[in-house]
Write an enzyme that holds these catalytic residues in place. Structure first.
Site, PDB file in Angstrom:
ATOM      1  N   THR A 128      79.345 132.852  30.619  1.00 25.00           N
ATOM      2  CA  THR A 128      78.200 132.005  30.958  1.00 25.00           C
ATOM      3  C   THR A 128      77.884 132.164  32.436  1.00 25.00           C
ATOM      4  O   THR A 128      78.716 131.850  33.289  1.00 25.00           O
ATOM      5  CB  THR A 128      78.505 130.536  30.635  1.00 25.00           C
ATOM      6  OG1 THR A 128      78.877 130.423  29.262  1.00 25.00           O
ATOM      7  CG2 THR A 128      77.300 129.653  30.909  1.00 25.00           C
ATOM      8  N   GLU A 158      78.277 133.670  24.426  1.00 20.55           N
ATOM      9  CA  GLU A 158      79.151 133.138  23.365  1.00 20.55           C
ATOM     10  C   GLU A 158      78.817 131.672  23.123  1.00 20.55           C
ATOM     11  O   GLU A 158      78.313 130.969  24.008  1.00 20.55           O
ATOM     12  CB  GLU A 158      80.617 133.310  23.750  1.00 20.55           C
ATOM     13  CG  GLU A 158      81.014 132.680  25.097  1.00 20.55           C
ATOM     14  CD  GLU A 158      81.356 131.208  25.023  1.00 20.55           C
ATOM     15  OE1 GLU A 158      81.574 130.696  23.896  1.00 20.55           O
ATOM     16  OE2 GLU A 158      81.409 130.564  26.084  1.00 20.55           O
ATOM     17  N   ASN A 218      74.050 123.818  26.295  1.00 20.71           N
ATOM     18  CA  ASN A 218      75.025 122.865  26.823  1.00 20.71           C
ATOM     19  C   ASN A 218      74.348 121.701  27.540  1.00 20.71           C
ATOM     20  O   ASN A 218      74.811 120.559  27.461  1.00 20.71           O
ATOM     21  CB  ASN A 218      76.006 123.568  27.757  1.00 20.71           C
ATOM     22  CG  ASN A 218      77.115 124.282  26.998  1.00 20.71           C
ATOM     23  OD1 ASN A 218      77.251 124.123  25.784  1.00 20.71           O
ATOM     24  ND2 ASN A 218      77.905 125.069  27.691  1.00 20.71           N
ATOM     25  N   CYS A 270      83.441 123.654  30.012  1.00 20.11           N
ATOM     26  CA  CYS A 270      82.082 124.180  29.807  1.00 20.11           C
ATOM     27  C   CYS A 270      80.998 123.192  30.210  1.00 20.11           C
ATOM     28  O   CYS A 270      80.300 123.408  31.205  1.00 20.11           O
ATOM     29  CB  CYS A 270      81.898 124.593  28.345  1.00 20.11           C
ATOM     30  SG  CYS A 270      82.838 126.074  27.896  1.00 20.11           S
ATOM     31  N   ARG A 340      91.030 120.673  31.284  1.00 17.37           N
ATOM     32  CA  ARG A 340      90.059 120.797  32.376  1.00 17.37           C
ATOM     33  C   ARG A 340      89.046 119.656  32.305  1.00 17.37           C
ATOM     34  O   ARG A 340      88.440 119.421  31.281  1.00 17.37           O
ATOM     35  CB  ARG A 340      89.345 122.147  32.299  1.00 17.37           C
ATOM     36  CG  ARG A 340      90.215 123.334  32.649  1.00 17.37           C
ATOM     37  CD  ARG A 340      89.488 124.651  32.439  1.00 17.37           C
ATOM     38  NE  ARG A 340      89.208 124.897  31.024  1.00 17.37           N
ATOM     39  CZ  ARG A 340      88.511 125.941  30.583  1.00 17.37           C
ATOM     40  NH1 ARG A 340      88.010 126.812  31.440  1.00 17.37           N
ATOM     41  NH2 ARG A 340      88.306 126.094  29.293  1.00 17.37           N
TER      42      ARG A 340
END
Length: 443
Positions: A128, A158, A218, A270, A340
């Site tokens: 990304t 992806e 996202n 992400c 994370r």
């Protein structure tokens, strides 16, 4: 280019995306070579062990290593000699002190691979990246490769969900490729021909559109999550029930019920960093106002953590000092050991800093959590974590926690108080067992 069924693939980067991609492509019948500069990681993979938790991946790795379709290396020269198609799957973390994406690993992958490309080659990015990155990398690749412009680059983002990475690779819901090169298109179509034959949409775009697809997706998901969490804030004050509100909204086919679950909010590697990088890139392009709403999306997400802490503090009388708190969950989501930007660990660490003794249990993420937060206490079971607790916080919705027995848990705690940070439990069931139950967005 060799025939499609003989095409050999290198996967550059063997973190979550790369290792999953490599094992799945080998399962599909391709000869695959995974590459990473981290020798310890390569040694682990060569030994048949996945250095993170992803359901089903261990079996794929071991089976394809034994079959000889999958190997691993630290040599870019070996990867260049081996493969017809090179997939860039390295990380693009958030820069220190900035919302922008750190592109050092993507740049390094191209810089180290290109000098070894002595025959026509196809390189496809899956990482990304900010829009505009691929065009720069394409020029860089052609300039550094001995074969020059016959080293061609495309971009194919992806769409893997942690916990479902194997399924999402083998059975994607769409394949997007940014390129104007017939050779790049042919290579990528060959890679996913089985899925295309099964009806998976194949979308051919320019480089810039392909780069935007992942970050736009996202950003939309983050906005939807934060929208229902904003409704939870309103519901708490107004005396409404956000779960009933979300259900009512879900029947509107313009809205749908996916990602409309109110709770502690999103985390992981992400969504948070991608929306921040998207805002940073928009600022660089001079269109920052177009994405200014994402700042509030991010802020709403952070407020959910603070609100969870406030609810827990209220339940124990207004002060954490000297209290015992059990936290169920460390991973940012179930079916993963990824911590994370984990909301669960952020809440746990904050409560510990306010004077509580915090004990954490997670089915998969304890080892990583211990390394990141040694100041917390850890237990090897849910009951052990809850022993003597003044309040229990459910912060990652593992199935084990969803199915917890309130009677059994009630026998080990000091007080039957629970904060359901994921709205994963039945309030009536828990209250009937004598628990004081609180959740975000509900009375």
């Amino acid at each position: 280019m060799v025939e499609a069924d003989r095409m050999r693939v290198s996967v550059i980067g063997t973190g979550y995306l790369g290792a999953t991609t490599a094992a799945c492509l080998a399962e599909m019948g391709f000869e695959v070579l995974g590459l990473d500069v981290d020798k310890a990681k390569i040694d682990t993979l060569r030994a048949g062990s996945v250095p993170f938790y992803e359901p089903g991946l261990d079996e794929l790795l071991e089976r394809n290593l034994q079959a000889g379709r999958l190997g691993f290396t630290t040599s870019f020269a070996e990867a260049a000699a081996f493969a017809d198609l090179h997939l860039i799957c390295v990380g693009t973390p958030q820069q220190e002190g900035s919302g922008a994406a750190d592109l050092r690993y993507v740049n390094s992958a191209v810089d180290q691979l290109a000098p070894h490309l002595t025959r026509p080659s196809v390189v496809v990015g899956r990482s990304t990246v900010p829009v505009g990155t691929a065009a720069t990398l394409a020029a860089r690749l052609a300039a550094l490769a001995p074969v020059g412009e016959e080293a061609e680059l495309g971009w194919s983002p992806e769409f893997l969900r942690e916990g479902f990475g194997v399924e999402d690779t083998l059975h994607p819901n769409r394949i997007v490729l940014g390129t104007d090169s017939p050779r790049v298109e042919k290579a990528v179509r060959s890679l996913w021909q089985q899925q295309i034959d099964e009806g998976v949409p194949f979308l051919l775009t320019d480089l810039q559109t392909a780069e935007l697809v992942k970050v736009a997706a996202n950003a939309f998901l983050a906005t939807k999550i934060s929208f229902i969490n904003a409704m939870a804030e309103v519901s708490e004050v107004a005396g409404a029930d956000v779960i009933q509100l979300a259900e009512a909204l879900s029947y509107d086919d313009r809205i749908g019920g996916k990602f409309l679950g109110p709770g502690l909010g999103f985390g992981g590697g992400c969504l948070p960093k991608d929306i921040r990088a998207f805002m940073a890139r928009a600022d660089e392009l001079g269109v920052e106002p177009a994405l200014s709403f994402l700042r509030e999306v991010d802020a709403i997400n952070q407020r959910r953590r603070a609100r969870t802490i406030d609810i827990a503090r209220q339940l124990i009388g207004g002060n954490f000092a000297g209290s015992t708190v059990a936290v169920l969950g460390a991973a940012f989501k179930p079916n993963s050991d990824d911590i994370r930007d984990s909301p669960a660990l952020d809440v746990a660490a904050t409560i510990a800093s306010l004077g509580a003794r915090v004990t954490v249990y997670d089915p998969q993420a304890l080892e990583r959590a211990r390394q990141e937060h040694p100041e917390l206490n850890y237990a090897d079971s849910m009951l052990a974590a809850a022993a003597g607790a003044d309040v229990v916080l459910l912060l990652t919705e593992w199935q084990e926690f969803r199915e917890a027995n309130p009677e059994a848990l009630g026998e080990v705690v000091a007080d039957k108080r629970i904060v359901d940070g994921r709205n994963a439990l039945d309030p009536t069931f828990w209250r009937s067992a004598g628990w004081t139950y609180r959740a975000l967005g509900r009375q």
